[in-house]
Structure formats: C-alpha cells, structure tokens
Design an enzyme around this catalytic site. Sequence first.
Site, PDB file in Angstrom:
ATOM      1  N   LYS A  90       0.849  -1.190   0.000  1.00  0.00           N
ATOM      2  CA  LYS A  90       0.000   0.000   0.000  1.00  0.00           C
ATOM      3  C   LYS A  90       0.884   1.239   0.000  1.00  0.00           C
ATOM      4  O   LYS A  90       1.969   1.192   0.562  1.00  0.00           O
ATOM      5  CB  LYS A  90      -0.967   0.009   1.186  1.00  0.00           C
ATOM      6  CG  LYS A  90      -0.325  -0.180   2.556  1.00  0.00           C
ATOM      7  CD  LYS A  90       0.201   0.864   3.437  1.00  0.00           C
ATOM      8  CE  LYS A  90       0.263   2.282   3.341  1.00  0.00           C
ATOM      9  NZ  LYS A  90       0.943   2.908   4.518  1.00  0.00           N
ATOM     10  N   ASP A 168       0.199   8.591   4.601  1.00  0.00           N
ATOM     11  CA  ASP A 168       0.826   7.256   4.529  1.00  0.00           C
ATOM     12  C   ASP A 168       0.250   6.364   5.636  1.00  0.00           C
ATOM     13  O   ASP A 168      -0.248   5.275   5.338  1.00  0.00           O
ATOM     14  CB  ASP A 168       2.351   7.357   4.610  1.00  0.00           C
ATOM     15  CG  ASP A 168       2.988   5.971   4.621  1.00  0.00           C
ATOM     16  OD1 ASP A 168       3.108   5.365   3.538  1.00  0.00           O
ATOM     17  OD2 ASP A 168       3.321   5.474   5.712  1.00  0.00           O
TER      18      ASP A 168
HETATM   19  P1  NAP Z   1      11.768   2.332   3.006  1.00  0.00           P
HETATM   20  O1  NAP Z   1      12.373   1.367   3.957  1.00  0.00           O
HETATM   21  O2  NAP Z   1      12.131   3.763   3.103  1.00  0.00           O
HETATM   22  O3  NAP Z   1      12.016   1.920   1.498  1.00  0.00           O
HETATM   23  C1  NAP Z   1      11.815   0.614   1.041  1.00  0.00           C
HETATM   24  C2  NAP Z   1      12.833   0.287  -0.013  1.00  0.00           C
HETATM   25  O4  NAP Z   1      12.414   0.820  -1.255  1.00  0.00           O
HETATM   26  C3  NAP Z   1      14.215   0.880   0.200  1.00  0.00           C
HETATM   27  O5  NAP Z   1      14.956   0.107   1.095  1.00  0.00           O
HETATM   28  C4  NAP Z   1      14.767   0.818  -1.194  1.00  0.00           C
HETATM   29  O6  NAP Z   1      15.096  -0.500  -1.489  1.00  0.00           O
HETATM   30  C5  NAP Z   1      13.556   1.133  -2.043  1.00  0.00           C
HETATM   31  N1  NAP Z   1      13.490   2.537  -2.412  1.00  0.00           N
HETATM   32  C6  NAP Z   1      13.550   3.604  -1.605  1.00  0.00           C
HETATM   33  N2  NAP Z   1      13.431   4.739  -2.309  1.00  0.00           N
HETATM   34  C7  NAP Z   1      13.303   4.371  -3.596  1.00  0.00           C
HETATM   35  C8  NAP Z   1      13.151   5.074  -4.785  1.00  0.00           C
HETATM   36  N3  NAP Z   1      13.088   6.404  -4.819  1.00  0.00           N
HETATM   37  N4  NAP Z   1      13.076   4.362  -5.931  1.00  0.00           N
HETATM   38  C9  NAP Z   1      13.115   3.036  -5.915  1.00  0.00           C
HETATM   39  N5  NAP Z   1      13.258   2.298  -4.798  1.00  0.00           N
HETATM   40  C10 NAP Z   1      13.344   2.971  -3.657  1.00  0.00           C
HETATM   41  O7  NAP Z   1      10.161   2.251   3.087  1.00  0.00           O
HETATM   42  P2  NAP Z   1       9.200   1.252   3.859  1.00  0.00           P
HETATM   43  O8  NAP Z   1       8.905   1.802   5.199  1.00  0.00           O
HETATM   44  O9  NAP Z   1       9.672  -0.143   3.740  1.00  0.00           O
HETATM   45  O10 NAP Z   1       7.869   1.481   2.998  1.00  0.00           O
HETATM   46  C11 NAP Z   1       7.751   0.979   1.681  1.00  0.00           C
HETATM   47  C12 NAP Z   1       6.270   0.893   1.338  1.00  0.00           C
HETATM   48  O11 NAP Z   1       5.647   0.048   2.305  1.00  0.00           O
HETATM   49  C13 NAP Z   1       5.546   2.242   1.410  1.00  0.00           C
HETATM   50  O12 NAP Z   1       4.612   2.348   0.389  1.00  0.00           O
HETATM   51  C14 NAP Z   1       4.840   2.206   2.768  1.00  0.00           C
HETATM   52  O13 NAP Z   1       3.644   2.954   2.763  1.00  0.00           O
HETATM   53  C15 NAP Z   1       4.545   0.722   2.908  1.00  0.00           C
HETATM   54  N6  NAP Z   1       4.420   0.284   4.290  1.00  0.00           N
HETATM   55  C16 NAP Z   1       5.354   0.643   5.225  1.00  0.00           C
HETATM   56  C17 NAP Z   1       5.175   0.261   6.557  1.00  0.00           C
HETATM   57  C18 NAP Z   1       6.167   0.606   7.639  1.00  0.00           C
HETATM   58  O14 NAP Z   1       5.881   0.369   8.813  1.00  0.00           O
HETATM   59  N7  NAP Z   1       7.332   1.144   7.328  1.00  0.00           N
HETATM   60  C19 NAP Z   1       4.045  -0.462   6.917  1.00  0.00           C
HETATM   61  C20 NAP Z   1       3.159  -0.870   5.944  1.00  0.00           C
HETATM   62  C21 NAP Z   1       3.351  -0.470   4.631  1.00  0.00           C
HETATM   63  P3  NAP Z   1      16.496  -0.975  -2.073  1.00  0.00           P
HETATM   64  O15 NAP Z   1      17.542  -0.196  -1.345  1.00  0.00           O
HETATM   65  O16 NAP Z   1      16.441  -2.402  -1.691  1.00  0.00           O
HETATM   66  O17 NAP Z   1      16.480  -0.740  -3.531  1.00  0.00           O
END
Ligand code: NAP
Length: 308
Positions: A90, A168
């Site tokens: 999401k 978010d």
């Molecule tokens: P994150 O750790 O900041 O980023 C996830 C990964 O995406 C990064 O490690 C990187 O992976 C890649 N990434 C980051 N910026 C990018 C860019 N500009 N272009 C392409 N790849 C990029 O984020 P996250 O918290 O995991 O959240 C990711 C998604 O999951 C979001 O949509 C968020 O709403 C959803 N989500 C998050 C949570 C939470 O608790 N954090 C909960 C539920 C859902 P690589 O370094 O491996 O390439």
Amino acid sequence: MTNIRLGLVGLGKIARDQHLPAIASTAGIDLVAVASRNATAEGVNNYHDLAAMLAGEPGLDAIVLCQPPQARFDAARMALAAGKHVFLEKPPGATVSEAQALAALATQQGVTLFAGWHSRYASAVATAKSWAATHTLKHVTIDWKEDVRHWHPGQDWIWEPGGFGVFDPGINALSILTEVIGAPVRLIDAELETPANRQAPIAARLAMATAGGVPIAAEFDWRQTGPQTWDIVLEAESATLRLSHGGNMLVIDNVPQDTGLEAEYPGLYRRFVDLIGSRESDVDLAPLQIVADAFLRGRSRSTEAFDD
Ligand code: NAP
C-alpha cells in the site's frame, strides 16, 4: 501444484519487518530472488534491480513490490508486462490513474494484481464489519495520530510529492473504514497542514459521509509523542464499537472482545496465493480515492518547518 516462485523488490523496512517472515510462514509460496539497490537477502538470488531479476530468473511466477509509492508504477508495469502476478504494497500507486492503468494491464495480461491493504487484515476488522452490518450507524470518528520521528526516521520520500505525508498512515485508517462500512465514502471537506520546508502534509482533518449520509470525521496527525492513537469509533443508536491499535483491538459497549493474534501480513499472503490460484485480481482503490479527493478538495495551510 508447485509452489509460487516469488521475487521481492525493495529490501527496506517493511520488507524486512513483515514480508520476509510472512512469506516464510505461508504455504504455497517460496521467495526465490530479491532486487535491491543497496542490500542483499540471505538464501536467495540477489539482483540490483527488477529488470536484472526478470532477466536472470525467467521462472519467477510473481513479484512483490515493497518500494515507496513513487517507484510503484514503473516496476509494476514492467512485472505485469513480463507476465508476472504482482502484489503491490500500500498504497497501490502515487495516483489513482496509475493504479487504474495497472489494473487494466493485469486484466489484459491475464495475471493477478493484488493491491494489498494490510490494515484490513488486522485481527478485529472482520468482527467490526459484521457489527456494522447489523447496526444503524449515527457517526464515525477516526483518530490516527503518531510520532513520525519514531515511525519514519530519515524517510525523505514520504515528504516528497507522491509520498503521501501523514496520509501514509492515514490511508490505513481509510482502508479499514471502507472495509468495515463499505464504499462509497464521500469526501466533503479537508484541511491539510504542510510544513513550510516539506511537500506533503504533517496533519489532516477530513469530513466525509457514507452513501446514506452518516457523518465521518477523521483526524490524522504526525506530531503526537507519548502514547500513539490509531482508533476508529462507530456510534450506533445505543451501541458503540471502538477499534484501536490499528484494528487489532476491539471494545463493544465498553466490553473488550477477544480478537486473536495480530497476523496482517500472513493474511495478505494467503489472499495473494488464493487470488493467483483462482486467476483473480483484487484492486480496491477506495482508500486511495479518498486521499486523492482530500488533495483535490482540501484547504491547504502552511505550518512550522519540520525536520526529522
Ligand atoms: P523504506 O524502507 O524507506 O524503502 C523501502 C525500499 O524501497 C528501500 O529500502 C529501497 O530499497 C527502495 N526505495 C527507496 N526509495 C526508492 C526510490 N526512490 N526508488 C526506488 N526504490 C526505492 O520504506 P518502507 O517503510 O519499507 O515502505 C515501503 C512501502 O511500504 C511504502 O509504500 C509504505 O507505505 C509501505 N508500508 C510501510 C510500513 C512501515 O511500517 N514502514 C508499513 C506498511 C506499509 P532498495 O535499497 O532495496 O532498492
């Protein structure tokens, strides 16, 4: 039937915290490869990006995309065009129109597209939905207030256009709302507060209504320190239901209910496996549409600059 061979893209916070353990505990699906620009996972084949993973792993059946929303569309389009089933974290896109385009492409390709809304798999949501179906609602209140410094440290993408800001987490509340009371939910008015040094809101107040005119008030705020609040209260005539802890705790008329263990991501993966088995898609854009409408219809106010 052989297991579904899965590739994961974006080895960040949610991939490590939730996806990897949930995949490992789900029958019928095996993680075969990971695409990450910065990290590697143990016990699988690692690639720098999705294109390299698709080229190196022609046997993959499905791809899960765990990057921020701004990167979702190009990756999903590439995976669908390669004939893979796709599970979108999401939100399913940075805009409604790109999520719609992905749904159309999945249909054209005859593959499954799953727009996962993890909060809908919280342990109390199904019970709340049954309760709502048998009560005449009078009012719904949502309070979704958390400390962004605690939950999203250093996540610059979240403050950029397409990063959603406080929506978010807020979209999780909207995903529960639309599941429990059913769509359509109409956005009437919104007020967005955006820090002077950021592109996305830090707080939002939404006025909405059900199709039958029941008022819904939502307040999202990222500046809450101390106890965190993820509550939805449904008030009916002489009865009240309170969902808290993001949908994982339930109190009806002041009586706490047994809701079982939290298992959102195992629930998401069981659903993805089932969808692939029946060659169906599940792409509900109702929560994303409400957020888009809040940006379209809302009044915007600049507020104090905010740094992590
Ligand atoms: P994150 O750790 O900041 O980023 C996830 C990964 O995406 C990064 O490690 C990187 O992976 C890649 N990434 C980051 N910026 C990018 C860019 N500009 N272009 C392409 N790849 C990029 O984020 P996250 O918290 O995991 O959240 C990711 C998604 O999951 C979001 O949509 C968020 O709403 C959803 N989500 C998050 C949570 C939470 O608790 N954090 C909960 C539920 C859902 P690589 O370094 O491996 O390439």
